[in-house]
Design a protein around this motif. Sequence first.
Motif, mmCIF file in Angstrom:
data_model
loop_
_atom_site.group_PDB
_atom_site.id
_atom_site.type_symbol
_atom_site.label_atom_id
_atom_site.label_comp_id
_atom_site.label_asym_id
_atom_site.label_seq_id
_atom_site.Cartn_x
_atom_site.Cartn_y
_atom_site.Cartn_z
ATOM 1 N N ASP A 82 -4.607 12.728 57.680
ATOM 2 C CA ASP A 82 -3.751 11.882 58.511
ATOM 3 C C ASP A 82 -4.457 10.578 58.867
ATOM 4 O O ASP A 82 -3.838 9.515 58.870
ATOM 5 C CB ASP A 82 -3.369 12.609 59.805
ATOM 6 C CG ASP A 82 -2.333 13.702 59.597
ATOM 7 O OD1 ASP A 82 -1.973 13.985 58.437
ATOM 8 O OD2 ASP A 82 -1.884 14.274 60.615
ATOM 9 N N ASN A 129 2.574 3.594 64.098
ATOM 10 C CA ASN A 129 2.987 3.651 65.499
ATOM 11 C C ASN A 129 4.224 4.535 65.673
ATOM 12 O O ASN A 129 4.292 5.326 66.614
ATOM 13 C CB ASN A 129 3.262 2.246 66.034
ATOM 14 C CG ASN A 129 3.583 2.255 67.505
ATOM 15 O OD1 ASN A 129 2.796 2.729 68.320
ATOM 16 N ND2 ASN A 129 4.759 1.747 67.856
ATOM 17 N N ASP A 130 5.190 4.399 64.765
ATOM 18 C CA ASP A 130 6.401 5.220 64.857
ATOM 19 C C ASP A 130 6.075 6.710 64.727
ATOM 20 O O ASP A 130 6.636 7.538 65.446
ATOM 21 C CB ASP A 130 7.412 4.825 63.775
ATOM 22 C CG ASP A 130 8.079 3.492 64.053
ATOM 23 O OD1 ASP A 130 7.933 2.960 65.177
ATOM 24 O OD2 ASP A 130 8.743 2.977 63.122
ATOM 25 N N GLU A 132 3.126 8.166 65.375
ATOM 26 C CA GLU A 132 2.347 8.613 66.541
ATOM 27 C C GLU A 132 3.179 8.669 67.815
ATOM 28 O O GLU A 132 3.073 9.599 68.583
ATOM 29 C CB GLU A 132 1.134 7.695 66.732
ATOM 30 C CG GLU A 132 0.098 7.875 65.641
ATOM 31 C CD GLU A 132 -1.039 6.867 65.702
ATOM 32 O OE1 GLU A 132 -0.960 5.897 66.500
ATOM 33 O OE2 GLU A 132 -2.002 7.050 64.937
ATOM 34 N N SER A 133 4.040 7.683 68.035
ATOM 35 C CA SER A 133 4.822 7.654 69.273
ATOM 36 C C SER A 133 5.984 8.651 69.252
ATOM 37 O O SER A 133 6.502 9.012 70.300
ATOM 38 C CB SER A 133 5.352 6.245 69.549
ATOM 39 O OG SER A 133 6.291 5.862 68.563
ATOM 40 N N GLY A 134 6.362 9.084 68.088
ATOM 41 C CA GLY A 134 7.435 10.060 67.987
ATOM 42 C C GLY A 134 6.949 11.487 67.999
ATOM 43 O O GLY A 134 7.719 12.419 67.809
ATOM 44 N N ASN A 135 5.649 11.668 68.217
ATOM 45 C CA ASN A 135 5.053 12.998 68.174
ATOM 46 C C ASN A 135 5.466 13.730 66.906
ATOM 47 O O ASN A 135 5.815 14.906 66.934
ATOM 48 C CB ASN A 135 5.427 13.819 69.415
ATOM 49 C CG ASN A 135 4.836 13.237 70.678
ATOM 50 O OD1 ASN A 135 3.711 12.734 70.663
ATOM 51 N ND2 ASN A 135 5.576 13.282 71.765
ATOM 52 N N SER A 136 5.468 12.987 65.801
ATOM 53 C CA SER A 136 5.871 13.554 64.525
ATOM 54 C C SER A 136 4.660 13.806 63.650
ATOM 55 O O SER A 136 3.590 13.253 63.863
ATOM 56 C CB SER A 136 6.807 12.576 63.797
ATOM 57 O OG SER A 136 7.976 12.384 64.527
ATOM 58 N N SER A 137 4.886 14.610 62.669
ATOM 59 C CA SER A 137 3.857 14.881 61.673
ATOM 60 C C SER A 137 4.247 14.177 60.385
ATOM 61 O O SER A 137 5.430 14.018 60.080
ATOM 62 C CB SER A 137 3.764 16.386 61.449
ATOM 63 O OG SER A 137 2.804 16.682 60.483
#
Length: 173
Positions: A82, A129-130, A132-137
């Motif tokens: 990542d 940023n999208d 990380e800020s979306g708490n996505s993998s």
Amino acid sequence: MVKNKMNGEERRNKIIDYIEHSPVPVSGTALANHFSVSRQAVVQDIALLRASGNDILSTNRGYVIAPKPKVFTRTFKVSHSDDQTADELSLIVDLGGKVLNVFVDHNVYGRFEAKLDITSRRDVARFINDVESGNSSLLKNVTCNEHFHTIEAPSEEILDEIEQSLKQNGYIK
């Protein structure tokens, strides 16, 4: 000269075809005469054609269809952590590539694909940023880091450079 009556949509389709197949720019007057309409009707047709996405240029000698730039695509199978995602994407755009998508081939669920259209470091930063800020993998995480990118570039040589750089940085095994 076209003598039969046709509706505006048919005429506009024929105008595009006529301009595309002409070896020289086509004047509005020539189009008006050919299609038995007024010059103003041709001007309106050209405006409607442009509004619907046709890239028609007006030159001092007449109308031409803008040449489509030649692009090349190649799909690369890559793998990384990542933390290396921004570096991988930046490497591609810095060399002149456009990251069209990311996809994985999952053994159970099949193919998953997401459109990316990343063309600059700004796009890379926005993407990271999208995520990380979306708490996505990242999509690659469903296949133990292995994933694919379809890359677009203006030449095969640039795609070769991108491939070589991805290999040198360990993203392609």
